[in-house]
Every structure is written in structure tokens, then in C-alpha cells.
Design a protein around this motif. Structure first.
Motif, PDB file in Angstrom:
ATOM      1  N   ILE A 234     -11.257   0.723 -37.153  1.00  0.00           N
ATOM      2  CA  ILE A 234     -11.589   0.102 -35.868  1.00  0.00           C
ATOM      3  C   ILE A 234     -12.954   0.581 -35.377  1.00  0.00           C
ATOM      4  O   ILE A 234     -13.772  -0.210 -34.899  1.00  0.00           O
ATOM      5  N   LYS A 235     -13.204   1.879 -35.511  1.00  0.00           N
ATOM      6  CA  LYS A 235     -14.501   2.410 -35.091  1.00  0.00           C
ATOM      7  C   LYS A 235     -15.632   1.812 -35.920  1.00  0.00           C
ATOM      8  O   LYS A 235     -16.720   1.513 -35.401  1.00  0.00           O
ATOM      9  N   LYS A 236     -15.396   1.626 -37.205  1.00  0.00           N
ATOM     10  CA  LYS A 236     -16.411   1.043 -38.079  1.00  0.00           C
ATOM     11  C   LYS A 236     -16.753  -0.377 -37.637  1.00  0.00           C
ATOM     12  O   LYS A 236     -17.934  -0.759 -37.594  1.00  0.00           O
ATOM     13  N   VAL A 237     -15.735  -1.158 -37.280  1.00  0.00           N
ATOM     14  CA  VAL A 237     -15.965  -2.527 -36.820  1.00  0.00           C
ATOM     15  C   VAL A 237     -16.692  -2.519 -35.481  1.00  0.00           C
ATOM     16  O   VAL A 237     -17.643  -3.276 -35.267  1.00  0.00           O
ATOM     17  N   GLN A 238     -16.238  -1.672 -34.578  1.00  0.00           N
ATOM     18  CA  GLN A 238     -16.878  -1.598 -33.260  1.00  0.00           C
ATOM     19  C   GLN A 238     -18.342  -1.186 -33.375  1.00  0.00           C
ATOM     20  O   GLN A 238     -19.220  -1.797 -32.757  1.00  0.00           O
ATOM     21  N   ASP A 239     -18.620  -0.150 -34.163  1.00  0.00           N
ATOM     22  CA  ASP A 239     -19.995   0.343 -34.310  1.00  0.00           C
ATOM     23  C   ASP A 239     -20.914  -0.718 -34.907  1.00  0.00           C
ATOM     24  O   ASP A 239     -22.102  -0.787 -34.572  1.00  0.00           O
ATOM     25  N   SER A 240     -20.368  -1.558 -35.789  1.00  0.00           N
ATOM     26  CA  SER A 240     -21.200  -2.557 -36.462  1.00  0.00           C
ATOM     27  C   SER A 240     -21.778  -3.584 -35.493  1.00  0.00           C
ATOM     28  O   SER A 240     -22.832  -4.166 -35.760  1.00  0.00           O
ATOM     29  N   VAL A 241     -21.098  -3.806 -34.372  1.00  0.00           N
ATOM     30  CA  VAL A 241     -21.605  -4.777 -33.400  1.00  0.00           C
ATOM     31  C   VAL A 241     -22.080  -4.108 -32.113  1.00  0.00           C
ATOM     32  O   VAL A 241     -22.465  -4.799 -31.168  1.00  0.00           O
TER      33      VAL A 241
ATOM     34  N   SER B  42     -23.360   0.124 -31.668  1.00  0.00           N
ATOM     35  CA  SER B  42     -24.392   1.130 -31.921  1.00  0.00           C
ATOM     36  C   SER B  42     -25.216   0.870 -33.172  1.00  0.00           C
ATOM     37  O   SER B  42     -26.371   1.275 -33.256  1.00  0.00           O
ATOM     38  N   ARG B  43     -24.646   0.154 -34.166  1.00  0.00           N
ATOM     39  CA  ARG B  43     -25.375  -0.079 -35.420  1.00  0.00           C
ATOM     40  C   ARG B  43     -25.833  -1.529 -35.550  1.00  0.00           C
ATOM     41  O   ARG B  43     -26.200  -1.956 -36.644  1.00  0.00           O
ATOM     42  N   TRP B  44     -25.830  -2.265 -34.472  1.00  0.00           N
ATOM     43  CA  TRP B  44     -26.211  -3.678 -34.515  1.00  0.00           C
ATOM     44  C   TRP B  44     -27.696  -3.811 -34.858  1.00  0.00           C
ATOM     45  O   TRP B  44     -28.530  -3.084 -34.337  1.00  0.00           O
ATOM     46  N   THR B  45     -28.033  -4.752 -35.758  1.00  0.00           N
ATOM     47  CA  THR B  45     -29.408  -4.867 -36.243  1.00  0.00           C
ATOM     48  C   THR B  45     -30.101  -6.173 -35.856  1.00  0.00           C
ATOM     49  O   THR B  45     -31.306  -6.316 -36.057  1.00  0.00           O
ATOM     50  N   ASN B  46     -29.361  -7.151 -35.334  1.00  0.00           N
ATOM     51  CA  ASN B  46     -29.923  -8.476 -35.018  1.00  0.00           C
ATOM     52  C   ASN B  46     -30.340  -9.249 -36.264  1.00  0.00           C
ATOM     53  O   ASN B  46     -30.952 -10.301 -36.161  1.00  0.00           O
ATOM     54  N   ASP B  47     -30.018  -8.732 -37.433  1.00  0.00           N
ATOM     55  CA  ASP B  47     -30.360  -9.408 -38.688  1.00  0.00           C
ATOM     56  C   ASP B  47     -29.212  -9.204 -39.668  1.00  0.00           C
ATOM     57  O   ASP B  47     -29.028  -8.114 -40.203  1.00  0.00           O
ATOM     58  N   PRO B  48     -28.417 -10.244 -39.927  1.00  0.00           N
ATOM     59  CA  PRO B  48     -27.258 -10.087 -40.822  1.00  0.00           C
ATOM     60  C   PRO B  48     -27.630  -9.634 -42.222  1.00  0.00           C
ATOM     61  O   PRO B  48     -26.828  -9.013 -42.916  1.00  0.00           O
TER      62      PRO B  48
END
Length: 288
Positions: free
Chosen positions: A204-211, A213-219
Motif C-alpha cells: 500500500i505504501k509503495k502504491v501511495q508513494d508512486s502517486v 512523494s515519488r510522482w514524476t509527471n512522466d509515466p
């Protein structure tokens, strides 16, 4: 869980200048993707690694009850999409070449790239079907065949049976769940409550972080497994389970970014350097 959001239908134009820019940035994107993949491989080598199918099922399982929602009719096809993407990420299958006319993702056939066994029974069963089928079929056809949703009786032999139960047994073997029998008035049902919640909390933390704290605006700069997991969890109607613990503000940000991913032009994404075409074909099929 919210329904699939409509896509804009706008197609990005690839001008000469944009092509030059894409070319100059391709090595950077590929290096970044490799760096993320290596980081994840290092982390996974120190802990039990779950497949995409197991991760989606784990998000859908109720912690104490040990079963998915009775009202979830999306997870079946979602899990089949997981199988295809898992095979693609492991280099076993790919899409046929686009050709001069660049046919759309959903019209291109799935080709067996390597028949080397993966060691996973479900993956190898699906891979065998794909290898032996001539002429080849599209991604959408394979999702229907593997889930048994096809109207063609000659294709029913492709159906992967008891997928959720088999995946749950994998989670039991990996120490994530246990097996119990529960009585539901008129029948008994095998359930798989969680024995170690740290696996699910970490997921769950991995999914949350991906959108967040770790969001990049570029898939293209996102780890392919994480990106696939977001799409597949959404299509399987279990992504809400990962976002439920968030604060209201973080929840709004997370859903906004998921909508941005859903609104992408998937055919355009495949034209970018380093893109996994079959991954985007499955995503296009399950989110259309």
C-alpha cells in the motif's frame, strides 16, 4: 471505486523538433528506468517478491475475512491482464511489429518471444497457450479467453481456472496468508486471512508513494511494474483500498494523478523510447 474516466482523444503530434528532443532524452529515460528496476530488484532480493497478480489480489483481500468483495466483478479480467503484463515484463511475449501504417495497439497480435518457463504455474500455462495458438490473437482476445468470457466454445479450453484460489495459495506459501474454512449459512468457503500484514502495508505504501512523494509527471520515468500495478489495480476495482488510509488532501492529489494516467493516449506512449508495447496494449484494453 470511481469508474474509468473518459479520455480526451487528443493525439500528440510528433514534429521534427519533438522527435529530436525524444531522441536526445531516450538514453536518459532508459537509464532512469534501469536505475529504478535495479533498485527494486535489489530490494526484492532481500524480501519475498510478489507477482503483479498476487499484488492485485492482496490489495483486494479483506485482511481478517480473507476473501475479496462479493460485488467485485472486475478482478477476474484484471488478473488476466496482470498475467499478460507479467509475461511481457519477463520478456516472454511481445506485440507484433506495428508496420508502416502503425496499427493501433488493440489490433496487433500477441507473439511468443521466448518459451523459457518462468517457474510460475499460471504464467507458464498462459505462455503455453499463447505459443501454441496460430494464428496469433490480440491482447483483448487473450483476456477474454483466459477469463472464460469468450462466446466461442472452441476457445474455452484456454480458460485459466481457479485463478484467485491458486494465487491465494501462492500467498500462503510465501507466508503472507493462511488458509481457513468459514461457514456462510448454506455453504463452506475456503478463505485466506492475512498472517503478516507487513506485506500489504508495504504494498500500500509503495502504491501511495508512486502517486505522491515519488510522482514524476512522466509515466516513462516510472517503474514499469509500479505503473502497471496502478492501472491493473484500478481496472480490478481494488485501487481504492490502497488510497483509503490517506488524508483527504492526499487522497485528492492521488486520484487526480491517477486520472492523469487514465487520460493518457496509450498509442502515443508506445512510440516513446523504451516503452513496453504489450504493457500499454493491456492497459489500453482494460481501461477502454
Amino acid at each position: 471505486m470511481t469508474s474509468v474516466y473518459p479520455r480526451s482523444g487528443l493525439v500528440q503530434r510528433r514534429t521534427a523538433s519533438s522527435n529530436a528532443h525524444d531522441s536526445s532524452g531516450s538514453r536518459e529515460n532508459e537509464a532512469h528506468n534501469q536505475e529504478i528496476d535495479d533498485e527494486n530488484d535489489d530490494r526484492d532480493s532481500k524480501e519475498t517478491r510478489l507477482t503483479l497478480m498476487e499484488e492485485v489480489l492482496l490489495l483486494g483481500l479483506k485482511d481478517r475475512e480473507g476473501y475479496t468483495s462479493f460485488w467485485n466483478d472486475c478482478i477476474s479480467s484484471g488478473l488476466r491482464g496482470c498475467i499478460l503484463i507479467e509475461l511481457a515484463l519477463r520478456g516472454r511475449i511481445e506485440l507484433e511489429k506495428a508496420g508502416m501504417r502503425r496499427r493501433s495497439l488493440l489490433n496487433r497480435k500477441v507473439i511468443c518471444k521466448s518459451d523459457t518457463p518462468t517457474g510460475d504455474v499460471l504464467l507458464d500455462e498462459a505462455l503455453r497457450h499463447i505459443k501454441e495458438t496460430q494464428p496469433p490473437e490480440t491482447v483483448q482476445c487473450w483476456i477474454e479467453y483466459l477469463s472464460g468470457e469468450t462466446w466461442n466454445p472452441l476457445k474455452l479450453r484456454y480458460q485459466l481456472r481457479n485463478v484467485r484460489e491458486r494465487l491465494a495459495k501462492n500467498l500462503v506459501e510465501k507466508g503472507v496468508c493462511t488458509t481457513e474454512k468459514q461457514n456462510f449459512l448454506l455453504f463452506d468457503m475456503t478463505t485466506h486471512p492475512l498472517t503478516d500484514t507487513t506485506f500489504k502495508q508495504r504494498l500500500i505504501k509503495k502504491v501511495q508513494d508512486s502517486v505522491l512523494s515519488r510522482w514524476t509527471n512522466d509515466p516513462q520515468r516510472m517503474d514499469r511494474r509500479i505503473l502497471s500495478l496502478i492501472y491493473l489495480a484500478h481496472a480490478s476495482d481494488v485501487l481504492e483500498n490502497a488510497f483509503a488510509p490517506l488524508s483527504d488532501d492526499d487522497y485528492e492529489v492521488a486520484m487526480k494523478r491517477v486520472r492523469e494516467l487514465l487520460d493518457l493516449e496509450f498509442d502515443t506512449e508506445t512510440m516513446k523510447d523504451g516503452a513496453n508495447e504489450l504493457m500499454w496494449a493491456v492497459i489500453s484494453s482494460i481501461t477502454k
